[in-house]
Design an enzyme around this catalytic site. Sequence first.
Site, PDB file in Angstrom:
ATOM      1  N   PRO A  73      32.957  31.125  47.355  1.00  0.00           N
ATOM      2  CA  PRO A  73      32.421  30.281  46.281  1.00  0.00           C
ATOM      3  C   PRO A  73      30.905  30.377  46.158  1.00  0.00           C
ATOM      4  O   PRO A  73      30.327  29.918  45.167  1.00  0.00           O
ATOM      5  CB  PRO A  73      32.850  28.855  46.664  1.00  0.00           C
ATOM      6  CG  PRO A  73      33.499  28.930  47.984  1.00  0.00           C
ATOM      7  CD  PRO A  73      33.606  30.354  48.419  1.00  0.00           C
ATOM      8  N   GLU A  75      36.060  27.324  56.681  1.00  0.00           N
ATOM      9  CA  GLU A  75      34.788  26.838  56.169  1.00  0.00           C
ATOM     10  C   GLU A  75      33.920  27.954  55.629  1.00  0.00           C
ATOM     11  O   GLU A  75      32.985  27.724  54.883  1.00  0.00           O
ATOM     12  CB  GLU A  75      34.023  26.094  57.281  1.00  0.00           C
ATOM     13  CG  GLU A  75      34.557  24.718  57.540  1.00  0.00           C
ATOM     14  CD  GLU A  75      34.654  23.877  56.263  1.00  0.00           C
ATOM     15  OE1 GLU A  75      33.611  23.594  55.674  1.00  0.00           O
ATOM     16  OE2 GLU A  75      35.783  23.535  55.872  1.00  0.00           O
ATOM     17  N   ARG A 129      42.787  46.881  34.943  1.00  0.00           N
ATOM     18  CA  ARG A 129      43.073  47.079  33.507  1.00  0.00           C
ATOM     19  C   ARG A 129      41.945  47.802  32.789  1.00  0.00           C
ATOM     20  O   ARG A 129      42.118  48.274  31.677  1.00  0.00           O
ATOM     21  CB  ARG A 129      43.468  45.779  32.839  1.00  0.00           C
ATOM     22  CG  ARG A 129      42.421  44.715  32.817  1.00  0.00           C
ATOM     23  CD  ARG A 129      43.033  43.367  32.506  1.00  0.00           C
ATOM     24  NE  ARG A 129      43.802  43.364  31.265  1.00  0.00           N
ATOM     25  CZ  ARG A 129      43.270  43.498  30.054  1.00  0.00           C
ATOM     26  NH1 ARG A 129      41.972  43.642  29.924  1.00  0.00           N
ATOM     27  NH2 ARG A 129      44.023  43.487  28.983  1.00  0.00           N
ATOM     28  N   ASP A 157      39.331  43.241  23.954  1.00  0.00           N
ATOM     29  CA  ASP A 157      39.514  42.020  24.737  1.00  0.00           C
ATOM     30  C   ASP A 157      38.419  41.003  24.469  1.00  0.00           C
ATOM     31  O   ASP A 157      37.317  41.362  24.066  1.00  0.00           O
ATOM     32  CB  ASP A 157      39.447  42.337  26.241  1.00  0.00           C
ATOM     33  CG  ASP A 157      40.717  42.964  26.753  1.00  0.00           C
ATOM     34  OD1 ASP A 157      41.722  42.956  26.026  1.00  0.00           O
ATOM     35  OD2 ASP A 157      40.684  43.453  27.904  1.00  0.00           O
TER      36      ASP A 157
HETATM   37  N1  ADE Z   1      37.044  31.347  48.020  1.00  0.00           N
HETATM   38  C1  ADE Z   1      37.094  30.019  47.851  1.00  0.00           C
HETATM   39  N2  ADE Z   1      36.729  29.673  46.623  1.00  0.00           N
HETATM   40  C2  ADE Z   1      36.441  30.825  45.959  1.00  0.00           C
HETATM   41  C3  ADE Z   1      35.995  31.132  44.651  1.00  0.00           C
HETATM   42  N3  ADE Z   1      35.748  30.176  43.754  1.00  0.00           N
HETATM   43  N4  ADE Z   1      35.803  32.416  44.341  1.00  0.00           N
HETATM   44  C4  ADE Z   1      36.013  33.393  45.242  1.00  0.00           C
HETATM   45  N5  ADE Z   1      36.425  33.167  46.492  1.00  0.00           N
HETATM   46  C5  ADE Z   1      36.647  31.885  46.856  1.00  0.00           C
END
Ligand code: ADE
Length: 254
Positions: free
Chosen positions: A95, A122, A160, A175
């Site tokens: 994230p 974590e 793709r 697209d």
């Molecule tokens: N792992 C946990 N959340 C994620 C996300 N939003 N994008 C990529 N990998 C992740």
Amino acid sequence: MRVDIITIFPDYFGAVFDYGIVRRAGAGGLVEIKAHDLRGWTTDKHRMVDDRPFGGGDGMVLKPEPIFAAVESLTGARQAQELAGTGVRVVLLSPQGRVFDQKVAGELAGAKQIVLICGRYEGVDERVVETLVTDEISIGDYVLSGGEPAAAVVVDAIVRLLPGALGSETSASNDSFSDGLLDFPHYTRPPEFRGSRAPEVLLGGNHSEIARWRRRRALLKTRRNRPDLLECAALSEAERAWLAEEEPEIFRDE
Ligand code: ADE
């Protein structure tokens, strides 16, 4: 292209790539996708892939040793620097990464090999980010329980785009996002469904009128759902002027 996914849940990928365009691309030899069990690169008797965070706190952190060993065995490189100019990308899904979009997908689609590391718990020891990965990628501003669904998303979006993956060479360029706008609305038979008619212009066969209608609908949809995209999209002065005049939520039939 070769895609190697490093995960503690290799079975997660059992069927996700067995459908549609991705399956066809695999069968046609455009891409070879393999999921590898990170535990296969552990050397201790308990096959430990994670440990407690230095400094304390909740959760567990993926250890660096098995991840470094995995990437080295799959790419031959001990660190990201060695991969410059080789066409090999080592991607950590997390994230904290830069946000994946169609542009990043296009960039990665040019790679020869992509190694995807699925984060878990974590997080992942930051030395993986500092020295091993070429790209840290997030698929959006939300937290998944692990990088596996994100890896599946990234692979699908990339595959793709490989030349020959789609039935028609023009499909990918039509697209959403390929021109910086959302796609225009689509309709199919029946022409009338539960009192709602497909737009007459689409039924008429005038191709320049249809193209104009589609472009305008793409502009309106983008303004309604993703106004942020309009700032960077390639619009003519006339289109900007038209959009400025057009009432916000009214979709007139032309
Ligand atoms: N792992 C946990 N959340 C994620 C996300 N939003 N994008 C990529 N990998 C992740």
